[in-house]
Design an enzyme around this catalytic site. Structure first.
Site, PDB file in Angstrom:
ATOM      1  N   SER A 430       0.655  -1.226  -1.862  1.00 15.38           N
ATOM      2  CA  SER A 430      -0.625  -0.793  -2.423  1.00 15.38           C
ATOM      3  C   SER A 430      -0.507   0.606  -3.034  1.00 15.38           C
ATOM      4  CB  SER A 430      -1.668  -0.780  -1.287  1.00 15.38           C
ATOM      5  OG  SER A 430      -2.949  -0.997  -1.798  1.00 15.38           O
ATOM      6  N   PRO A 431      -1.254   0.870  -4.100  1.00 11.60           N
ATOM      7  CA  PRO A 431      -1.170   2.221  -4.680  1.00 11.60           C
ATOM      8  C   PRO A 431      -1.665   3.268  -3.686  1.00 11.60           C
ATOM      9  CG  PRO A 431      -3.026   0.985  -5.606  1.00 11.60           C
ATOM     10  CD  PRO A 431      -2.220   0.017  -4.783  1.00 11.60           C
ATOM     11  N   GLN A 508      -1.077   2.127 -11.685  1.00  7.80           N
ATOM     12  CA  GLN A 508      -2.535   2.043 -11.646  1.00  7.80           C
ATOM     13  C   GLN A 508      -3.074   3.213 -12.449  1.00  7.80           C
ATOM     14  OE1 GLN A 508      -4.798   3.375  -8.167  1.00  7.80           O
ATOM     15  NE2 GLN A 508      -5.702   1.329  -8.052  1.00  7.80           N
ATOM     16  N   TYR A 592     -14.712   6.325  -8.406  1.00 12.64           N
ATOM     17  CA  TYR A 592     -14.176   7.106  -9.528  1.00 12.64           C
ATOM     18  C   TYR A 592     -14.952   6.770 -10.807  1.00 12.64           C
ATOM     19  CZ  TYR A 592     -10.542   8.255  -6.158  1.00 12.64           C
ATOM     20  OH  TYR A 592      -9.891   8.706  -5.043  1.00 12.64           O
ATOM     21  N   ARG A 640      -8.817  -3.186 -10.042  1.00  8.56           N
ATOM     22  CA  ARG A 640      -9.233  -2.951  -8.646  1.00  8.56           C
ATOM     23  C   ARG A 640     -10.723  -2.636  -8.617  1.00  8.56           C
ATOM     24  NH1 ARG A 640      -6.551   0.107  -3.431  1.00  8.56           N
ATOM     25  NH2 ARG A 640      -5.327  -1.787  -3.498  1.00  8.56           N
ATOM     26  N   ARG A 734      -0.895   1.454   4.269  1.00  9.43           N
ATOM     27  CA  ARG A 734      -0.403   2.376   5.303  1.00  9.43           C
ATOM     28  C   ARG A 734       0.834   1.867   6.038  1.00  9.43           C
ATOM     29  NH1 ARG A 734      -6.185   2.835   7.716  1.00  9.43           N
ATOM     30  NH2 ARG A 734      -6.072   0.732   6.863  1.00  9.43           N
TER      31      ARG A 734
END
Ligand SMILES: Cc1cc2nc3c(=O)[nH]c(=O)nc-3n(C[C@H](O)[C@H](O)[C@H](O)COP(=O)(O)OP(=O)(O)OC[C@H]3O[C@@H](n4cnc5c(N)ncnc54)[C@H](O)[C@@H]3O)c2cc1C
Ligand SMILES: Cc1cc2nc3c(=O)[nH]c(=O)nc-3n(C[C@H](O)[C@H](O)[C@H](O)COP(=O)(O)O)c2cc1C
Length: 783
Positions: A430-431, A508, A592, A640, A734
């Site tokens: 994952s980014p 991304q 964002y 996303r 993570r």
């Protein structure tokens, strides 16, 4: 003690007999409004585990039940002309009447007083009772009487169901699915004695109404169901024993739970038990199990703490604490299973092939995982894995290694193709922002960080959110793609990954918008807080700060801002293509810039870019269309999204489906279903795989591939998600920070020995596999 059980269902009767058995001096009465043989419903099921529990607590009752029950292991699906069967599921079926009669007989044998045909109005009718058990079922009068104390939370679900019986005998738990011109019906079918089978028919409210079943009486409803399932019933009739119910007898399930389970009425302690305090949908058949286990736990507590009136408050406190946890777990699983059946028509039945439909149905409660299925029926699971691997081979154009000779790869390790890009497996790194750039240029750190993870076995690594302009960054240390120096630095990393590994690498791109100009988490005032100095001005859909206090307020974007930012995204896209990335992801999540347009919490514009969801999506879709045109046609693009804002009035999963549909129409190949971080007021409900239901919904309702992410931390999770068609890829974040070789390690952990390792690391492969094999052997399991 003087104990009165109001309601002689499984809860009241079983508690009465256990307590009497524990101490015959107790004076115990069960009061039931019906006759001993008069009950509604047919058979009930519970699991082998519940039977084991009952054996420990009262062997004679368990033995009589065992003589009367029907045991079976198999589940059989009838769907789209196919019959699929798998074993190892271990159920017990018994007629409800039979069960009650066994419990009644045992009560009498032990000296419990049974009073039938007496309708109790109030617990006050028993002023001498030390303890009143309110075991009066789902519509508990006692619960209503003390609603202020118990604080019941009752939810009525949308599906309609009809509880019928038949003389047709089945040798497995059958699930039948039939489609009509208005939608899907399903039947849950299980034999419970030598001559009778329970046959529950279920359908969504709109389908039920479209067939006029809301106007039908019981005979007409039965005739309808007989016709619908005629091919399966083979001439056998369906029967009702609910003639006492008025109207059509089609019910809605009600989920009951209570904040508090007991009350002191001034003379007696009154405690709720069984359906009176909690219900679990029949989709996992656990209502009787819960009632029985409540009775066991309360008896256990009296045994441990003391069965005298003074001990009652302590006993009841512990009873609620201990049972509350188990009940919550089971209600969650039952809720998932119930939702699966509610959504099956709109989500799965028309989309999933029968093999995958079966898998999805078996794992509907999310308590049963891939490896649980392997334990239950290894042959069926291997057949499924082979089928799935064949599907993946056809989809990706990558033939299976050794055909039928070797064990099939688990779903996690099957290839996947999107446009021209083939991923060797379903795991994506994952980014994850690293806040470690200078002037937006990724350096040695990023080469090592992304390189290590690309060597670690994942099919693809996604580089962190990379910004199309300096003022688009979250922090001054975020990476960028607005100049050639950045492009060349990225190209060095991409080339290394392509040269040294067989992983793909994605980027991304995203604009921080209202959440820009902040610190790295470990700097200054911490994440999301403005920089101590050198802040730049922010833009967003609307002039709303992310943080209520201490945050910087952005300026609402003008059309000129929109043009500029769109063109910057296009420039970043060209640079990403020149750097050689395989895949581009547009970041429209987490509050964002583009997310600030999508969420109603952050967009209050009135100029055609705000208002309904279609208007809020206008600018993000404009940016998407512009970069889709700039990105090479043969390469995929994902988006996303925050599929849930976790705030009342914010984006909810229903909206996520609509958002996905719109991006799909604009040419997106995949939706990456994240959630939250849009509002500082969010109240997310975390748990393992907690965002996967969004990926499932989007995939199966909007019809677009999805990437699931969030607390996916074991191979078993990935296998279960991919196999059930809940997502096409799984992003793992993570765990990859903790272990760059997470995918290789997990392959070894589940015994997938065919997993290739980097040649330089081969010495570690065998050693790890051997030591994990030893651990498994010591734990008594094998791969
Ligand atoms: C369609 C359907 C299918 C089900 N299938 C299963 C299954 O497969 N497996 C499973 O485990 N569970 C199943 N259940 C649930 C199961 O029937 C209940 O969860 C279980 O019976 C709960 O036991 P109980 O003793 O708490 O309540 P109940 O069995 O409802 O007993 C309550 C009793 O109290 C009596 N009563 C109520 N009010 C009064 C009053 N005022 N005075 C005197 N008596 C009163 C009632 O007559 C009743 O006998 C199913 C339920 C439904 C609706
Ligand atoms: C340190 C860190 C940085 C993150 N940065 C990004 C990011 O740049 N872009 C993004 O979309 N998500 C980002 N996320 C979210 C992750 O991609 C992922 O969705 C999240 O950690 C949940 O997955 P996990 O439970 O496997 O960690 C970040 C998460 C972490 C822990």
């Amino acid at each position: 003690m003087n104990i009165v059980c109001i309601g002689g269902g499984p809860a009241g009767l079983y508690f009465a007999l256990l307590m009497k058995r524990q101490d015959p001096r107790h004076d115990i009465t069960v009061v039931e409004r019906n006759l001993p043989y008069d009950t509604f419903g047919w058979g009930v099921v519970f699991s082998d585990a519940t039977m084991d529990n009952m054996r420990q607590w009262d062997a004679p009752t368990a033995a009589t039940i065992e003589q009367a029950f029907n045991h079976w292991d198999d589940i059989e699906l009838h769907f789209q002309g196919r019959v699929i069967r798998s074993g190892g599921h271990g159920f017990v079926g018994i007629g409800r009447k039979k069960l009650l009669n066994i419990l009644q007989a045992r009560c009498e044998e032990l000296g419990v007083k049974l009073v039938f045909e007496r309708e109790v109005e109030s617990d006050r009718e028993y002023p001498d009772a030390d303890l009143v058990i309110a075991s009066d079922g789902i519509n508990s009068r006692i619960r209503s009487r003390y609603a202020e104390t118990f604080k019941p939370d009752i939810v009525t679900r949308p599906n309609r169901y009809l509880w019928l019986g038949t003389r047709k005998l089945y040798n497995a738990f059958n699930f039948l699915f039939e489609k009509t011109e208005h939608g899907w019906f399903q039947a849950h079918v299980y034999k419970f004695d030598e001559s009778t089978t329970t046959f529950i028919v279920e359908t969504p409210e709109h389908v039920w109404k479209a067939h006029g079943l809301d106007q039908a009486d019981q005979a007409e409803s039965i005739a309808f169901c007989e016709k619908l399932f005629a091919a399966n019933l083979q001439g056998e009739r369906l029967m009702t024993n609910a003639r006492h119910l008025r109207g059509s007898a089609w019910l809605n399930f009600q989920r009951v739970r209570c904040e508090r389970w007991w009350h002191f009425n001034g003379r007696s302690h009154v405690v709720l038990m069984g359906d009176a305090v909690h219900t679990a949908h029949f989709a996992i058949g656990s209502g009787t199990k819960l009632a029985i286990e409540d009775a066991i736990e309360l008896t256990r507590q009296f045994g441990e703490i003391g069965a005298t009136p003074e001990h009652i408050p302590e006993v009841l406190t512990r009873y609620q604490v201990l049972r509350g946890i188990d009940v919550l777990k089971l209600q969650n699983a039952a809720w998932n299973a119930m939702e699966w059946f509610e959504a099956v028509g709109q989500r799965y039945a028309d989309n999933l092939p029968p093999e995958q439909f079966m898998y999805s149905m078996l794992t509907r409660s999310q308590r049963i995982s891939h490896e649980n299925l392997r334990l239950r029926d290894p042959a069926w699971l291997e057949g499924f894995e082979r089928w799935f691997a064949g599907l993946a081979a056809r989809q990706s154009g990558i033939a299976l290694a050794d055909g039928a000779a070797s064990p099939p790869p688990p779903p996690m390790f099957t290839p996947y193709k999107l446009r021209s890009v083939v991923l060797k497996n379903r795991v994506v790194v994952s980014p994850m922002a690293q806040y470690s750039c200078i002037d937006g240029v990724p350096g040695e750190y990023h080469l090592v960080h992304l390189g290590a993870r690309a060597m670690g076995g994942a099919g693809m690594v996604v580089a962190e959110m990379t910004c199309p302009s300096p003022d688009a960054r979250i922090t001054p240390a975020c990476p960028g793609l607005w100049n050639e120096a950045q492009r060349d630095a990225w190209k060095r990393i991409v080339d290394w990954v392509h040269r040294e590994t067989d992983a793909r690498i994605a980027i991304q791109i995203g604009h921080a918008g209202p959440k820009g100009s902040t610190n790295a988490p470990w700097d200054g005032a911490g994440a999301d807080r403005p920089l101590a100095q050198g802040n730049w001005s922010l833009i967003a859909a609307s002039a709303r700060p992310y943080l209520d206090s201490g945050g910087q307020t952005p300026r609402a974007m003008t059309r000129a801002d929109m043009d500029r930012v769109r063109d910057e995204f296009v420039r970043a896209t060209h640079l990403a293509a020149e750097a050689g990335f395989d895949w581009l992801e547009l970041h429209c999540a987490h509050g964002y810039l583009l997310s600030s347009f999508i969420s109603p919490l952050t967009n209050c514009r009135d100029d055609g870019y705000g208002g309904p969801i279609t208007a809020r999506l206008r600018y993000p879709l404009e940016v998407f269309a512009a970069i889709r045109a700039a990105w090479p046609q043969h390469l995929p693009m994902s988006v996303r999204i925050s599929a849930h804002d976790w705030v009342e009035g914010g984006t909810a999963p229903d909206d996520a489906v609509e958002i996905a549909r719109q991006f799909k129409a604009a040419g997106a190949d995949m939706i990456d279903c994240s959630s939250g971080q849009v509002s500082a007021d969010q109240k997310p409900v975390y748990g393992r795989m907690y965002q996967t239901p969004f990926a499932d919904r989007v995939r199966n309702e909007a019809g677009i591939p999805t990437l699931a992410v969030g607390a996916i931390s074991e191979a078993d999770h990935v296998n279960s998600i991919i196999a059930a068609g809940r997502a096409d890829l799984c992003a793992v974040g993570r765990p990859h920070l903790a272990n760059p070789a997470w995918t290789l390690t997990e392959a070894a952990r589940i015994g997938h020995l065919a997993q290739p390792w980097p040649k330089q690391y081969l010495a570690a492969k065998q050693q790890l596999e051997r030591s994990l094999e030893r651990e498994r052997a010591q734990a008594g399991t094998s791969s």
